[in-house]
Design an enzyme around this catalytic site. Structure first.
Site, PDB file in Angstrom:
ATOM      1  N   LYS A  48       0.845  -1.206   0.000  1.00 12.61           N
ATOM      2  CA  LYS A  48       0.000   0.000   0.000  1.00 12.61           C
ATOM      3  C   LYS A  48       0.875   1.249   0.000  1.00 12.61           C
ATOM      4  O   LYS A  48       0.595   2.210  -0.714  1.00 12.61           O
ATOM      5  CB  LYS A  48      -0.920  -0.008   1.237  1.00 12.61           C
ATOM      6  CG  LYS A  48      -2.042  -1.026   1.162  1.00 12.61           C
ATOM      7  CD  LYS A  48      -2.769  -1.165   2.484  1.00 12.61           C
ATOM      8  CE  LYS A  48      -3.726  -2.345   2.461  1.00 12.61           C
ATOM      9  NZ  LYS A  48      -4.345  -2.637   3.739  1.00 12.61           N
ATOM     10  N   GLN A  92      -4.922  -1.424  10.035  1.00 11.74           N
ATOM     11  CA  GLN A  92      -4.657  -2.722   9.415  1.00 11.74           C
ATOM     12  C   GLN A  92      -5.178  -3.852  10.302  1.00 11.74           C
ATOM     13  O   GLN A  92      -4.891  -3.889  11.506  1.00 11.74           O
ATOM     14  CB  GLN A  92      -3.138  -2.872   9.178  1.00 11.74           C
ATOM     15  CG  GLN A  92      -2.727  -4.144   8.494  1.00 11.74           C
ATOM     16  CD  GLN A  92      -3.187  -4.217   7.031  1.00 11.74           C
ATOM     17  OE1 GLN A  92      -3.132  -3.241   6.293  1.00 11.74           O
ATOM     18  NE2 GLN A  92      -3.630  -5.390   6.621  1.00 11.74           N
ATOM     19  N   ASP A 115     -11.155   2.701   4.341  1.00  8.59           N
ATOM     20  CA  ASP A 115     -11.490   1.279   4.248  1.00  8.59           C
ATOM     21  C   ASP A 115     -13.004   1.067   4.269  1.00  8.59           C
ATOM     22  O   ASP A 115     -13.473  -0.050   4.034  1.00  8.59           O
ATOM     23  CB  ASP A 115     -10.873   0.511   5.432  1.00  8.59           C
ATOM     24  CG  ASP A 115      -9.617  -0.235   5.021  1.00  8.59           C
ATOM     25  OD1 ASP A 115      -9.444  -0.492   3.810  1.00  8.59           O
ATOM     26  OD2 ASP A 115      -8.816  -0.559   5.913  1.00  8.59           O
TER      27      ASP A 115
END
Ligand code: NAP
Length: 277
Positions: A48, A92, A115
């Protein structure tokens, strides 16, 4: 059989996103929070960061010890919410079991929730008023769109009911007019459902879970699963035996994985553009 080439499509999307990014004069920053030392997370985060760098998005990694408290994590998220230099926040997963990840996702300001896991983001999707949509489901829809695969009236068998894949994807598919059957570990006779499907989307995480006997002629196969076998990344689908039976199929690697990262970049730019009105 046509390969749904997520690598190629995501590269094209990234090139478009670079042009879009260059229209924004300000710096753009993504804050990434990583708790603990999960080795797969490390690879995903590096990936990422590399893509962000390519597009001209700065990243700041907050790598926290696995012993931190939930309170500490929420306090960090709160500070990042207030930080005007930060446009996107990514927590994460997985996090240690002592931390309630759903609670922490929900602490992220939905404007910065790249997200799409906060309750506001999820609820907006449920109501068909999407804000930032979670990246893997969004990437799957974008890949189908790229190949002009119309979802209207299609029977879709979705094997996954998780918060990050199955649930958001169910809503996106339904909004596009598909008839969706959601299967999971308690579903009886999955083959009965897959054989009835025009499109099978599998996100189980078990190699060779989808065999050729489970696929009807001409079906479209989306393989979301990621596993490692003898050091190689593989999906859920017995690719070699299924590929000649279906009309379209995603490879693993090179299918949904790169689409997911491209959608994350798109979400960061969307968050920044919304900030700028
Ligand atoms: P997860 O939360 O573990 O979900 C797995 C799903 O598979 C669950 O709904 C589970 O059912 C179902 N399942 C497990 N065994 C099954 C069986 N024998 N028959 C039918 N269903 C079964 O995992 P996740 O986070 O959603 O991820 C799923 C897979 O997708 C993983 O391999 C992950 O690495 C991959 N993934 C890939 C990307 C990408 O970018 N390509 C992104 C996200 C995830 P229950 O709910 O009943 O347990």
């Amino acid at each position: 059989m046509i390969l749904l080439d997520g690598k190629k499509v995501s590269n094209e999307i990234i090139e478009e996103l670079i042009l879009r990014r260059n229209k924004i004069k300000d710096k753009i920053k993504l804050a990434i929070i990583w708790v603990g030392n999960d080795s797969a997370s490390e690879i995903y985060i590096k990936n990422k960061q590399k893509k962000c760098e390519k597009v001209g998005i700065e990243t700041e990694l907050f790598h926290l010890d696995s012993n931190i408290t939930e309170e500490y994590l929420i306090n960090l998220i709160d500070n990042l919410n207030k930080d005007k230099a930060v446009s996107g926040i990514l927590l994460q997963s997985p996090v240690p079991k002592t931390i309630d990840i759903i609670k922490c996702f929900n602490e992220i300001d939905y404007h910065k929730d790249v997200d799409g896991f906060s309750c506001i983001s999820v609820g907006s999707l449920y109501l068909g008023r999407e804000k930032l949509v979670s990246c893997t489901p969004k990437g799957i829809i974008r890949l189908l769109d790229y190949y002009n695969i119309d979802l209207k009236g299609k029977n879709v068998c979705l094997i996954n009911r998780s918060n990050i894949v199955g649930k958001p994807l169910f809503h996106l598919l339904m909004q596009r007019g598909a008839t969706v059957t959601v299967c999971h570990s308690l579903t009886k006779n999955i083959k009965e459902h897959t054989l009835n499907a025009d499109i099978i989307i599998s996100a189980v995480g078990k190699p060779k879970f989808i065999t050729s006997e489970m696929v009807s002629d001409g079906a479209i196969i989306i393989d979301v699963g990621i596993s490692r076998v003898d050091g190689h990344v593989v999906g859920d689908v017995d690719f070699d035996n299924v590929k000649d039976k279906c009309s379209y199929i995603t490879p693993v690697p090179g299918g949904i994985g790169p689409m997911t990262v491209a959608m994350m970049i798109e979400n960061i730019l969307e968050a920044k553009e919304n900030e700028n009105g």
